[in-house]
Write an enzyme that holds these catalytic residues in place. Sequence first.
Site, PDB file in Angstrom:
ATOM      1  CG  ASP A 108       2.167  23.795  47.790  1.00 22.90           C
ATOM      2  OD1 ASP A 108       3.179  23.490  46.672  1.00 22.90           O
ATOM      3  OD2 ASP A 108       2.886  24.532  48.535  1.00 22.90           O
ATOM      4  CG  HIS A 273       0.908  24.729  42.226  1.00 24.69           C
ATOM      5  ND1 HIS A 273       1.099  23.417  42.836  1.00 24.69           N
ATOM      6  CD2 HIS A 273       1.156  25.607  43.219  1.00 24.69           C
ATOM      7  CE1 HIS A 273       1.271  23.645  43.896  1.00 24.69           C
ATOM      8  NE2 HIS A 273       1.429  24.682  44.218  1.00 24.69           N
TER       9      HIS A 273
END
Length: 300
Positions: A108, A273
């Site tokens: 990320d 995620h």
Amino acid sequence: MTMATIDGFHYKTLSGDDSVALNVAVGGSGPAVVLLHGFPQTHYMWREVAQDLVTEHTVIVPDLRGYGESGKPQADGPHTYSKRTMATDIVRVAGALGHERFGLIGHDRGALVGVRAGLDHPDKVRYLGILDVLPTLDTWNVLRGVHAKVAWHLYLMAQPAGLPEKMIKAVAEEFFASFLDTWDTDGSTFTPEVRRHYLDSSAGAVDSIVADFRATSGIDLDLDLADREAGRTLPMPVGVLSQDWGAQLGFDPLGIWKAWAHDVTYEPIDAGHYMAEEKPTEVARFIRALAARGRTRPRP
């Protein structure tokens, strides 16, 4: 703030760019690999992966500037939280620990720092691993129409300083919890203690987190555009591990990454995620395979 440390690792406070103090966990021995965390997390997201890798690597796990226990300087200009500055932080940390070259894995936000480190310091980065993100330039390019709502927070934190910070501080726990809950595939990735650590850490760092994101719509985008115009690419082996966002948003992830790196692989993963915490064994396997590719790369 709820403190969290990785068992078996020792902690140092090291200086990044402009003498910003960075909290760094270090363990193991062997070729160095640096693990960079994402949002709204801290270095602690890597705990299981880091403990897996220490048998063959020196594993370096910092809190990025603006996050966790690292310094949170006031953003006195666009460079304070640019990915170029944050990449320089990481190069200095690795150098201070005696590692002039290292593997770099980012998730990320940390992956965006990793991309910038690979572009700005190609002599330092042996290999680059990307978890569940696109380069800054391409992120903005693929967000179109109603599907862009999945990244609503990017638009909020891109606004001029002042209002976004006030809005988020008014409901900080709910704001950060929304990402931990929505992006967690089945709601079982985080224990209550880990979830509390992330919420407390993020709620105490609103200004710096917003500044980090604001840079993504400004100076970070400008740097990516300049590199694209100059034809600058990532010369090291690159591996991408990601959810299949391309199917939802209508883009070709491997095609995007091939424009940035000639030696690149792309792997979809059946995870949410927060894959390093949901499926740490699979993520560690991915890193080992990428490190093996990096060993064959000649020194630039």
